[in-house]
Design an enzyme around this catalytic site. Structure first.
Site, PDB file in Angstrom:
ATOM      1  N   ASP A  24      -1.702   3.811  -1.033  1.00  0.00           N
ATOM      2  CA  ASP A  24      -0.620   3.358  -0.709  1.00  0.00           C
ATOM      3  C   ASP A  24      -0.202   2.036  -0.286  1.00  0.00           C
ATOM      4  OD1 ASP A  24       2.204   4.600   0.217  1.00  0.00           O
ATOM      5  OD2 ASP A  24       1.900   3.370   1.774  1.00  0.00           O
ATOM      6  N   ILE A  25       0.650   0.953  -0.659  1.00  0.00           N
ATOM      7  CA  ILE A  25       0.850  -0.146  -0.441  1.00  0.00           C
ATOM      8  C   ILE A  25       1.447  -0.384   1.074  1.00  0.00           C
ATOM      9  CG2 ILE A  25       1.962  -2.317  -0.920  1.00  0.00           C
ATOM     10  CD1 ILE A  25       2.089  -1.303  -4.177  1.00  0.00           C
ATOM     11  N   GLU A  62       5.373   3.798  -4.221  1.00  0.00           N
ATOM     12  CA  GLU A  62       4.352   2.954  -4.092  1.00  0.00           C
ATOM     13  C   GLU A  62       2.890   3.660  -3.636  1.00  0.00           C
ATOM     14  OE1 GLU A  62       5.839   3.211   0.599  1.00  0.00           O
ATOM     15  OE2 GLU A  62       6.802   3.325  -1.908  1.00  0.00           O
TER      16      GLU A  62
END
Length: 165
Positions: free
Chosen positions: A47-48, A89
Site C-alpha cells: 500500500d502506498i 493504491e
C-alpha cells in the site's frame, strides 16, 4: 475475431492505468493455485503510504503518475512474480519461490523510498508499507490474503514505510 476476443480478455484482466494485472486476474490465479505442503510461496500486500495526501496536495494526475511509476518499479524488482493492482493504491504480489526471497520486499521498500518521483518539476515523497504472508497448505486462499492484509495494516498502524512478515 480472435484478435478482438484477446483484446476483451486483456481488458478484463489488466488494469488500464498501470498495465499490471488486476484483481480479477489475481483472484483467478489464486483460485487455480495448486496446494502443496512443500511450497515456499508467499503473498505481499503493498500500500502506498499517505496516498490521499499525494492526491490532495499534487492532484489526481500526480496520483496516477505515482501509481504507474510504482507499477513499473514493482515489475522490475519483482521479476518472475505475479504483480497486480489490487485496488486503489494497493498492489498484491504473489511469488512462487524458495521462501527466502521474501527479502525482495525489503529491497522493494528501500528502492521506492529512495526513488525520485518527480511530477511537473516537484519531487513527490513516496513510501510503501508491505505485509507478507508465507504459504500454508492448511488454510484457504482467502485466509492467505487476509494474513498479508493484516500484516500490512500492522505496518500501517506502527509507523508505515516498513515490511511486516
Amino acid at each position: 475475431v480472435i484478435g478482438s476476443e484477446d483484446k476483451l480478455k486483456k481488458m478484463a484482466l489488466v488494469d488500464r492505468l498501470t498495465g499490471l494485472y488486476n484483481r480479477h486476474f489475481m483472484i483467478d490465479k489464486l483460485d487455480t493455485y495448486k496446494k502443496n505442503a512443500d511450497k515456499k510461496d508467499w503473498l505481499a500486500m503493498i500500500d502506498i503510504d499517505n496516498f490521499k495526501k499525494i492526491n490532495d496536495k499534487y492532484g489526481h494526475n500526480c496520483g496516477d503518475y505515482v501509481l504507474v511509476h510504482l507499477g513499473q518499479i514493482l515489475t522490475e524488482i519483482c521479476e518472475g512474480c505475479n504483480v497486480s493492482r489490487w485496488g486503489g493504491e494497493e498492489f498484491l504480489v504473489m511469488c512462487e519461490g524458495n521462501g527466502t526471497d521474501m527479502q525482495l520486499m525489503e529491497t522493494l521498500r528501500k528502492h521506492v523510498a529512495e526513488e525520485k518521483f518527480e511530477y511537473e518539476g516537484q519531487n513527490i515523497p513516496v513510501t510503501i508499507t508491505i505485509g507478507v504472508a508465507g504459504y500454508q497448505s492448511n488454510r484457504t486462499i482467502d485466509a492467505w490474503i487476509q494474513e498479508a492484509d493484516g500484516k500490512l495494516y500492522e505496518g500501517k498502524n506502527s509507523g508505515k514505510n516498513k515490511v511486516v512478515y
